[in-house]
Design a protein around this motif. Structure first.
Motif, PDB file in Angstrom:
ATOM      1  N   LYS A 183      33.385  34.015  35.107  1.00 58.41           N
ATOM      2  CA  LYS A 183      33.035  35.061  36.070  1.00 58.41           C
ATOM      3  C   LYS A 183      34.310  35.716  36.589  1.00 58.41           C
ATOM      4  CE  LYS A 183      32.941  31.868  40.010  1.00 58.41           C
ATOM      5  NZ  LYS A 183      32.143  31.340  41.137  1.00 58.41           N
ATOM      6  N   LEU A 184      34.160  36.945  37.074  1.00 58.50           N
ATOM      7  CA  LEU A 184      35.298  37.657  37.629  1.00 58.50           C
ATOM      8  C   LEU A 184      35.610  37.136  39.032  1.00 58.50           C
ATOM      9  CD1 LEU A 184      34.323  41.262  36.488  1.00 58.50           C
ATOM     10  CD2 LEU A 184      36.253  39.931  35.629  1.00 58.50           C
ATOM     11  N   PRO A 185      36.858  37.238  39.479  1.00 57.11           N
ATOM     12  CA  PRO A 185      37.195  36.770  40.831  1.00 57.11           C
ATOM     13  C   PRO A 185      36.556  37.660  41.888  1.00 57.11           C
ATOM     14  CG  PRO A 185      39.039  37.976  39.885  1.00 57.11           C
ATOM     15  CD  PRO A 185      38.032  37.817  38.787  1.00 57.11           C
ATOM     16  N   ASP A 186      36.377  37.094  43.088  1.00 59.29           N
ATOM     17  CA  ASP A 186      35.805  37.906  44.163  1.00 59.29           C
ATOM     18  C   ASP A 186      36.905  38.662  44.907  1.00 59.29           C
ATOM     19  OD1 ASP A 186      37.040  36.100  45.886  1.00 59.29           O
ATOM     20  OD2 ASP A 186      35.211  34.942  46.235  1.00 59.29           O
ATOM     21  N   PHE A 187      36.490  39.484  45.837  1.00 58.68           N
ATOM     22  CA  PHE A 187      37.393  40.365  46.581  1.00 58.68           C
ATOM     23  C   PHE A 187      38.473  39.584  47.319  1.00 58.68           C
ATOM     24  CE2 PHE A 187      38.286  42.331  50.726  1.00 58.68           C
ATOM     25  CZ  PHE A 187      38.945  43.477  50.304  1.00 58.68           C
ATOM     26  N   ARG A 188      38.093  38.489  47.955  1.00 59.57           N
ATOM     27  CA  ARG A 188      39.037  37.732  48.772  1.00 59.57           C
ATOM     28  C   ARG A 188      40.167  37.131  47.936  1.00 59.57           C
ATOM     29  NH1 ARG A 188      35.138  34.345  52.981  1.00 59.57           N
ATOM     30  NH2 ARG A 188      34.335  36.179  54.117  1.00 59.57           N
ATOM     31  N   TYR A 189      39.830  36.731  46.728  1.00 58.64           N
ATOM     32  CA  TYR A 189      40.820  36.114  45.849  1.00 58.64           C
ATOM     33  C   TYR A 189      41.994  37.069  45.592  1.00 58.64           C
ATOM     34  CZ  TYR A 189      42.673  33.941  41.549  1.00 58.64           C
ATOM     35  OH  TYR A 189      43.480  33.383  40.593  1.00 58.64           O
ATOM     36  N   LEU A 190      41.657  38.299  45.215  1.00 60.88           N
ATOM     37  CA  LEU A 190      42.715  39.273  44.952  1.00 60.88           C
ATOM     38  C   LEU A 190      43.391  39.733  46.229  1.00 60.88           C
ATOM     39  CD1 LEU A 190      41.550  41.687  42.095  1.00 60.88           C
ATOM     40  CD2 LEU A 190      43.096  39.741  41.980  1.00 60.88           C
ATOM     41  N   LYS A 191      42.613  39.855  47.302  1.00 57.44           N
ATOM     42  CA  LYS A 191      43.191  40.296  48.576  1.00 57.44           C
ATOM     43  C   LYS A 191      44.243  39.313  49.066  1.00 57.44           C
ATOM     44  CE  LYS A 191      42.085  41.777  53.261  1.00 57.44           C
ATOM     45  NZ  LYS A 191      41.033  41.936  54.305  1.00 57.44           N
ATOM     46  N   ASN A 192      44.003  38.032  48.872  1.00 59.95           N
ATOM     47  CA  ASN A 192      44.962  37.012  49.310  1.00 59.95           C
ATOM     48  C   ASN A 192      46.282  37.082  48.538  1.00 59.95           C
ATOM     49  OD1 ASN A 192      43.272  35.953  51.273  1.00 59.95           O
ATOM     50  ND2 ASN A 192      42.354  34.442  49.897  1.00 59.95           N
ATOM     51  N   LEU A 193      46.202  37.607  47.323  1.00 58.26           N
ATOM     52  CA  LEU A 193      47.425  37.765  46.531  1.00 58.26           C
ATOM     53  C   LEU A 193      48.236  38.982  46.984  1.00 58.26           C
ATOM     54  CD1 LEU A 193      45.968  36.980  42.990  1.00 58.26           C
ATOM     55  CD2 LEU A 193      47.444  35.502  44.373  1.00 58.26           C
TER      56      LEU A 193
END
Length: 347
Positions: free
Chosen positions: A69-79
């Motif tokens: 599955k693709l990562p969620d919004f929070r995952y990328l935002k934290n990066l």
């Protein structure tokens, strides 16, 4: 095998295409830097965005391949916008051994090359804060970013030797120094992008990763040692496209002059016969010295200036500015060859 929803698949494809264009334009704008153009802000903006988007798209595909599955919004935002943090995420979770010697070369370069780490740090800081360095100074912001341009110039200065400093004082030779600098930096960036891109080619990121990268990062993934630092990315930039190129298409009269005028000395040189580092894209050139002073080189039926006096007299571009010579590779040896023709009685 799970599929990516069409709307998300095409959004990812667009991100790969966008990052590819941003990086190539950024490389081109670095190659446009010279004595009359020190607008570093543009390549910084293009490259910081290009690397961020490329690595985030990479992470999305890596996450999908690993977890279905693709990562969620929070995952990328934290990066966030931190290029170093994005790279660490890739190397820790999605950079896979494909059992080939090139993997170890790529991994070692990414993990140990101090120059690429320094350049990515500058671009990362630019993307996070220092884009607005001047406004932070103006408004008295206590959380002020680094001066990316000063750090970048400090990096560039370390690449120079005494001969380079002498050339910077000569208006006819100074661009060679800028070409040398941009070529060194672009080789580092090409190695970095190609190291990551080979993960797609060797299917470490799954079939979807291979499909999404075919039209974009695939080109970078096919670069190896002898391919780095050859591409003239300036041709994709508006500045280069809009600048008229002063070249001369040779005529019958030019050929007669070359053969019959005793003041015109010329010599054909082939890449296979040349012992040094061949600087031209063409495999064969003709150097010519006119009246013991003006040196030109003929490539594919067109004339280009080898020295400043020929550039001024005949209003010709030099081979680098015309896109006929590889940026960062010196053509001065061919000027010497042309001048030395006057020592011989035969052409």
């Amino acid at each position: 095998m799970k599929e990516i929803e069409n709307i998300k698949y095409f959004a990812l494809l667009e991100e790969f295409e966008t990052s590819d264009r941003l990086l190539k334009l950024g490389f081109g704008e670095l190659q446009n830097i010279n004595l009359s153009n020190d607008f570093y802000f543009l390549p910084f903006q293009l490259l910081s965005q290009g690397f961020e988007r490329f690595m985030k798209a990479y992470i999305c595909i890596g996450h999908f391949n690993k977890h279905g599955k693709l990562p969620d919004f929070r995952y990328l935002k934290n990066l966030g916008h931190d290029l170093e943090k994005l790279l660490d995420e890739i190397m820790s979770n999605y950079f896979t051994n494909y059992e080939h010697p090139q993997f170890y070369i790529d991994k070692d370069f990414i993990e140990t090359n101090s120059d690429i780490k320094e350049l990515l740090f500058i671009l990362s800081e630019f993307g996070k804060l220092s884009r607005y360095h001047n406004f932070d100074l103006i408004t008295g912001n206590t959380k002020i970013g680094i001066n990316a341009k000063k750090l970048w110039e400090k990096f560039e200065n370390r690449l120079l030797d005494n001969d380079d400093y002498e050339k910077l004082m000569d208006v006819n030779l100074c661009n060679e120094v800028f070409h040398k600098i941009s070529n060194h930096i672009i080789i580092l960036f090409e190695k970095f992008v190609s190291s990551l891109s080979r993960q797609f080619i060797f299917k470490c990121l799954g079939q979807k990763g291979l499909q999404l990268s075919t039209a974009t990062v695939f080109d970078f993934g096919m670069l190896y040692d002898n391919d780095y630092g050859i591409e003239d990315y300036r041709k994709q930039t508006t500045k280069y496209k809009e600048t008229p190129k002063k070249v001369h298409k040779r005529t019958v009269i030019d050929e007669i002059e070359r053969k019959l005028n005793p003041q015109f000395k010329s010599k054909k040189i082939r890449k296979n016969d040349y012992e040094g580092d061949w600087p031209f894209y063409a495999d064969e050139v003709i150097v010519e010295c006119r009246q013991k002073h003006w040196c030109i080189v003929s490539i594919d039926g067109y004339d280009y200036a080898l020295n400043g006096s020929a550039k001024g007299r005949y209003k010709l571009e030099n081979p680098h500015d015309a896109g006929m010579a590889i940026l960062g590779k010196n053509t001065s040896d061919f000027t010497t060859i042309a001048l030395d023709l006057n020592e011989n009685e035969k052409c």
